[in-house]
Design an enzyme around this catalytic site. Structure first.
Site, PDB file in Angstrom:
ATOM      1  N   HIS A  10       4.699   2.225  -7.870  1.00  0.00           N
ATOM      2  CA  HIS A  10       3.750   1.099  -7.897  1.00  0.00           C
ATOM      3  C   HIS A  10       2.866   1.188  -9.137  1.00  0.00           C
ATOM      4  O   HIS A  10       2.562   0.180  -9.769  1.00  0.00           O
ATOM      5  CB  HIS A  10       2.818   1.150  -6.677  1.00  0.00           C
ATOM      6  CG  HIS A  10       3.513   1.000  -5.365  1.00  0.00           C
ATOM      7  ND1 HIS A  10       3.655   2.031  -4.475  1.00  0.00           N
ATOM      8  CD2 HIS A  10       4.110  -0.069  -4.789  1.00  0.00           C
ATOM      9  CE1 HIS A  10       4.292   1.604  -3.397  1.00  0.00           C
ATOM     10  NE2 HIS A  10       4.592   0.343  -3.559  1.00  0.00           N
ATOM     11  N   GLY A  49       0.822  -1.209   0.000  1.00  0.00           N
ATOM     12  CA  GLY A  49       0.000   0.000   0.000  1.00  0.00           C
ATOM     13  C   GLY A  49       0.854   1.256   0.000  1.00  0.00           C
ATOM     14  O   GLY A  49       2.019   1.213  -0.403  1.00  0.00           O
ATOM     15  N   LEU A  64       0.566   3.693  -1.992  1.00  0.00           N
ATOM     16  CA  LEU A  64       0.981   3.608  -3.396  1.00  0.00           C
ATOM     17  C   LEU A  64       1.508   4.943  -3.923  1.00  0.00           C
ATOM     18  O   LEU A  64       0.972   5.998  -3.626  1.00  0.00           O
ATOM     19  CB  LEU A  64      -0.207   3.146  -4.240  1.00  0.00           C
ATOM     20  CG  LEU A  64      -0.794   1.796  -3.818  1.00  0.00           C
ATOM     21  CD1 LEU A  64      -1.998   1.443  -4.699  1.00  0.00           C
ATOM     22  CD2 LEU A  64       0.250   0.682  -3.872  1.00  0.00           C
ATOM     23  N   GLN A 108       8.130  -9.039   7.703  1.00  0.00           N
ATOM     24  CA  GLN A 108       9.326  -8.479   7.057  1.00  0.00           C
ATOM     25  C   GLN A 108       9.852  -7.229   7.755  1.00  0.00           C
ATOM     26  O   GLN A 108      10.803  -6.622   7.295  1.00  0.00           O
ATOM     27  CB  GLN A 108       9.094  -8.249   5.567  1.00  0.00           C
ATOM     28  CG  GLN A 108       8.169  -7.108   5.208  1.00  0.00           C
ATOM     29  CD  GLN A 108       7.875  -7.077   3.719  1.00  0.00           C
ATOM     30  OE1 GLN A 108       7.117  -7.880   3.210  1.00  0.00           O
ATOM     31  NE2 GLN A 108       8.500  -6.144   2.992  1.00  0.00           N
TER      32      GLN A 108
HETATM   33  O1  PAF Z   1       8.261  -4.546  -2.056  1.00  0.00           O
HETATM   34  C1  PAF Z   1       7.299  -4.615  -1.256  1.00  0.00           C
HETATM   35  O2  PAF Z   1       6.455  -3.735  -1.158  1.00  0.00           O
HETATM   36  C2  PAF Z   1       7.183  -5.837  -0.348  1.00  0.00           C
HETATM   37  O3  PAF Z   1       8.421  -6.277   0.067  1.00  0.00           O
HETATM   38  C3  PAF Z   1       6.366  -6.995  -0.986  1.00  0.00           C
HETATM   39  C4  PAF Z   1       7.062  -7.559  -2.206  1.00  0.00           C
HETATM   40  C5  PAF Z   1       4.985  -6.483  -1.357  1.00  0.00           C
HETATM   41  C6  PAF Z   1       6.201  -8.121   0.033  1.00  0.00           C
HETATM   42  O4  PAF Z   1       5.518  -7.699   1.160  1.00  0.00           O
END
Ligand code: PAF
Length: 284
Positions: free
Chosen positions: A37, A31, A33, A61
């Protein structure tokens, strides 16, 4: 455009698309964005019958709880943008939908996750590899789109897809930049307008090294030095790493040869960690 929250619903839509022989283009995002993106979405729209964008701020992550907490979230704004770009489905599950109680399976790509972003953010790529595996298994995309800015993430995902035998093709889209040259990132929002302009020193320093490469310099230490010297002129920039690496393995090289090679940089800029890279050699 439908916003899907449930994994079962996403499964059944993906199953139907496959049954109808539609090619599925997938853009995974967290998100917040921005134009970077949207470039991925445009590329997906051009190449595929159906476009699915996931919006999921993936807790596994983030190695820093504060970073996760302050990650910007605005599904209403993001959905409005995606509707303009003719996206077919948004997959926006809750964290419990993806990681229910008892969740205990993680995907670890060894080796190329150890250095650079992996070293600065322990566990980050394990989280990325795990969520990308889960999302690919749900959406079953023909093509998935990622930005070149996150070069190590690209290398990790290509390795993951090859090793686990996903049928998904990975398409890497060139980095989209602000007018100053600064790579688009949701983190740029955290910089003051002045700092944001000054942060262009990162790409300018990388480009200075690329210029020397074009003039014939092949020595990695010399190319790295050009970037470091450019960055040292900006007091707001504190270098985390600069390196010349093989794009597929992320191994540092001493001399730029025939394989695809990048010069990568991570910089703490006015307290915000920014990364960028330029491709030196496409490989033959
Ligand atoms: O690049 C990102 O925004 C994130 O690392 C991903 C690939 C959506 C995984 O959560």
């Amino acid at each position: 455009m439908e916003i899907i929250n449930r994994r079962q619903r996403m499964f059944s839509i993906a199953r139907k698309l496959r049954r109808d022989s539609k090619t599925v283009g997938f853009v995974p995002t967290m998100g917040a964005l921005h134009a970077g993106h949207l470039e991925l979405v445009k590329e997906a729209r051009q190449r595929c019958d159906s476009v699915i964008v996931s919006i999921f701020v993936n807790p596994t992550q983030f190695n820093d709880a504060k970073d996760l907490e302050r990650y910007p979230r605005d599904l209403t704004k993001d959905s409005a943008l995606l509707a303009e770009y003719d996206v077919d489905h948004i997959y926006a599950p809750d964290a419990e939908e993806i990681y229910p109680p008892g969740f205990s399976t993680y995907v670890e790509v060894e080796g190329l996750t150890k250095g650079f972003e992996g070293a600065s953010r322990p566990g980050h790529f394990r989280g990325v590899a795990t969520i990308v595996t889960i999302l690919f298994n749900t959406v079953r995309p023909d093509i998935a789109f990622f930005g070149q800015k996150d070069a190590q993430q690209v290398a990790v995902i290509k390795r993951l897809v090859a090793d686990l035998g996903f049928e998904t093709e990975i398409v890497v889209v060139p980095t989209v930049r602000e007018a100053s040259g600064l790579a688009m990132s949701s983190r740029n929002e955290r910089l003051s307008p002045d700092a944001r302009d000054l942060a262009a020193v990162i790409i300018n320093s990388l480009r200075a090294a690329k210029m020397e490469f074009k003039r014939g310099e092949r020595n990695a230490a010399a190319l790295t030095q050009i970037v470091l010297s450019g960055l040292s002129k900006e007091p707001l920039a504190s270098v985390d790493h600069v390196a010349v690496v093989d794009a597929a393995t992320m191994e540092p090289v001493e001399r730029v040869g025939d394989t695809e090679t990048l010069i990568i940089a991570a910089v703490e800029f006015a307290g915000v960690r920014l990364i960028d890279n330029v491709l030196l050699n496409r490989g033959q």
